[in-house]
Design a protein around this motif. Structure first.
Motif, short mmCIF file in Angstrom:
data_model
loop_
_atom_site.label_atom_id
_atom_site.label_comp_id
_atom_site.label_asym_id
_atom_site.label_seq_id
_atom_site.Cartn_x
_atom_site.Cartn_y
_atom_site.Cartn_z
N LEU A 28 0.83 -1.29 0.09
CA LEU A 28 0.00 -0.02 -0.12
C LEU A 28 0.87 1.23 -0.09
CD1 LEU A 28 -2.80 1.63 0.37
CD2 LEU A 28 -2.57 1.27 2.76
N SER A 29 1.88 1.50 0.67
CA SER A 29 2.90 2.56 0.82
C SER A 29 3.50 2.64 -0.48
CB SER A 29 3.91 1.94 1.84
OG SER A 29 4.61 3.24 2.04
N LEU A 30 3.87 1.67 -1.07
CA LEU A 30 4.71 1.95 -2.37
C LEU A 30 3.64 2.31 -3.28
CD1 LEU A 30 7.01 -1.19 -2.31
CD2 LEU A 30 7.83 0.91 -2.14
N ALA A 31 2.39 1.52 -3.60
CA ALA A 31 1.57 2.13 -4.46
C ALA A 31 0.87 3.62 -4.12
CB ALA A 31 0.16 1.21 -4.21
N ALA A 32 0.88 3.89 -3.10
CA ALA A 32 0.67 5.39 -2.73
C ALA A 32 1.80 6.10 -3.26
CB ALA A 32 0.35 5.55 -1.34
N LYS A 33 3.16 5.75 -2.90
CA LYS A 33 3.97 6.64 -3.26
C LYS A 33 4.09 6.85 -4.54
CE LYS A 33 8.04 8.48 -2.00
NZ LYS A 33 7.88 10.13 -1.53
N ALA A 34 3.75 5.62 -5.61
CA ALA A 34 4.10 5.75 -6.96
C ALA A 34 2.69 6.43 -7.70
CB ALA A 34 3.95 4.21 -7.48
N ALA A 44 -2.25 10.27 4.55
CA ALA A 44 -1.26 10.53 3.41
C ALA A 44 0.05 10.17 4.05
CB ALA A 44 -1.42 12.08 3.12
N TRP A 45 0.34 9.91 5.07
CA TRP A 45 1.64 9.59 5.64
C TRP A 45 2.23 8.42 5.10
CZ3 TRP A 45 1.75 5.19 8.25
CH2 TRP A 45 0.61 4.95 8.95
N ALA A 86 -3.68 -3.86 11.39
CA ALA A 86 -3.33 -3.26 9.93
C ALA A 86 -4.36 -3.38 9.08
CB ALA A 86 -2.24 -4.30 9.64
N GLY A 87 -5.31 -4.59 9.26
CA GLY A 87 -6.49 -4.60 8.18
C GLY A 87 -7.46 -3.31 8.15
N THR A 88 -8.08 -3.14 9.34
CA THR A 88 -8.59 -1.85 9.72
C THR A 88 -7.87 -0.64 8.97
OG1 THR A 88 -9.44 -2.84 11.51
CG2 THR A 88 -9.80 -0.51 11.26
N LEU A 89 -6.54 -0.45 9.31
CA LEU A 89 -5.93 0.69 8.66
C LEU A 89 -5.87 0.78 7.17
CD1 LEU A 89 -4.06 3.27 9.14
CD2 LEU A 89 -2.07 1.58 9.26
N ALA A 90 -5.53 -0.48 6.40
CA ALA A 90 -5.58 -0.39 5.20
C ALA A 90 -7.00 -0.21 4.40
CB ALA A 90 -5.11 -1.99 4.82
N ALA A 91 -8.10 -0.80 5.16
CA ALA A 91 -9.22 -0.42 4.63
C ALA A 91 -9.77 1.02 4.70
CB ALA A 91 -10.46 -1.35 5.11
N ALA A 92 -9.38 1.48 5.87
CA ALA A 92 -9.63 2.90 6.01
C ALA A 92 -8.87 3.78 5.18
CB ALA A 92 -9.49 3.30 7.42
N SER A 93 -7.53 3.50 4.87
CA SER A 93 -6.87 4.37 3.86
C SER A 93 -7.63 4.36 2.51
CB SER A 93 -5.57 3.74 3.59
OG SER A 93 -5.51 2.74 3.03
N GLN A 94 -8.45 3.32 2.34
CA GLN A 94 -8.95 3.56 0.78
C GLN A 94 -10.26 3.95 0.97
OE1 GLN A 94 -7.12 2.78 -1.89
NE2 GLN A 94 -5.73 3.13 -0.33
N LEU A 95 -11.02 3.98 1.92
CA LEU A 95 -12.29 4.64 2.15
C LEU A 95 -12.19 6.29 2.47
CD1 LEU A 95 -14.17 1.91 4.12
CD2 LEU A 95 -14.32 2.55 1.86
N GLY A 96 -10.91 6.78 2.84
CA GLY A 96 -10.86 7.99 3.39
C GLY A 96 -10.80 9.22 2.40
N ASP A 97 -10.50 8.64 1.12
CA ASP A 97 -10.48 9.66 0.05
C ASP A 97 -11.94 9.89 -0.52
OD1 ASP A 97 -8.80 11.34 -1.46
OD2 ASP A 97 -8.83 10.00 -3.27
N VAL A 98 -13.00 9.35 -0.32
CA VAL A 98 -14.15 9.53 -0.84
C VAL A 98 -14.84 10.64 0.09
CG1 VAL A 98 -16.40 8.47 -1.41
CG2 VAL A 98 -14.19 7.12 -1.55
#
Length: 192
Positions: A28-34, A44-45, A86-98
């Motif tokens: 996720l971090s690498l994909a966000a960085k790219a 965003a961190w 970690a699963g909660t964080l990963a899911a939240a990271s993808q729902l927060g931009d909406v």
């Protein structure tokens, strides 16, 4: 549609967190960085260089530790709750931009869908390792560790590359497991 894609990516990554905590977060971090995925402003961190370095270090240490006899079982004790977080964080990271998703709904959905998927995967992983330890004296545990690490990496990649397919796969697995549990419960009730 954007919310559905985010949910598929998040739940796919969360499912991978049940196998290895750091591998999906590194992906996720690498994909966000790219720029392949976006995260909410508050998360965003995840796409920063310090996060990439910290998660890469955690990944190397975690994957390596699972190859040390008996350390793998100790790590399973600690990584169970960590996988849910970690699963909660990963899911939240993808729902927060909406923009239409409130923080309460974002984190509630992330906890139930992401944390639940990670927890379910972690339970299956722990059961597999326990069965291996009992039946083979732990001699197959390094092989199982390698397979789990590979599954986590592949599932993380696929969650980012083809999120809808991974979302459907995770849903199908959940339905299969629930139906199997209900059938087993029905048999137990009938027998006794």
């Amino acid at each position: 549609m954007e919310t559905l894609m985010g949910l598929c990516i998040g739940v796919g990554l969360a499912s991978a967190c049940g196998f290895r905590v750091f591998v999906p977060l590194l992906a996720l971090s690498l994909a966000a960085k790219a720029g392949l995925v976006s995260t909410g402003e508050s998360l965003a961190w995840i796409g920063s260089w310090p996060a990439v370095i910290a998660l890469a270090t955690g990944t190397v240490l975690e994957v390596g530790a699972y190859f040390v006899p008996w350390v793998d079982h100790a790590l399973d004790t600690v990584s169970g709750p960590a996988a849910v977080v970690a699963g909660t964080l990963a899911a939240a990271s993808q729902l927060g931009d909406v923009h239409s998703v409130s923080p309460f709904l974002q984190w509630g959905t992330a906890l139930v869908a992401g944390g639940g998927a990670a927890g379910a995967t972690k339970l299956a992983s722990v059961a597999t390792r326990g069965t291996s330890t009992v039946t083979t004296g732990g001699t197959l545990n390094p092989v199982i560790s390698a397979v789990e690490s590979a599954i986590s990496a592949v599932l993380s990649f696929l969650a980012i590359a083809v999120p809808v397919c991974v979302g459907l796969l995770v849903l199908a697995i959940i339905v299969f497991v629930v139906r199997r549990r209900l059938r087993a419960r029905k048999v137990r009730l009938a027998l006794g």
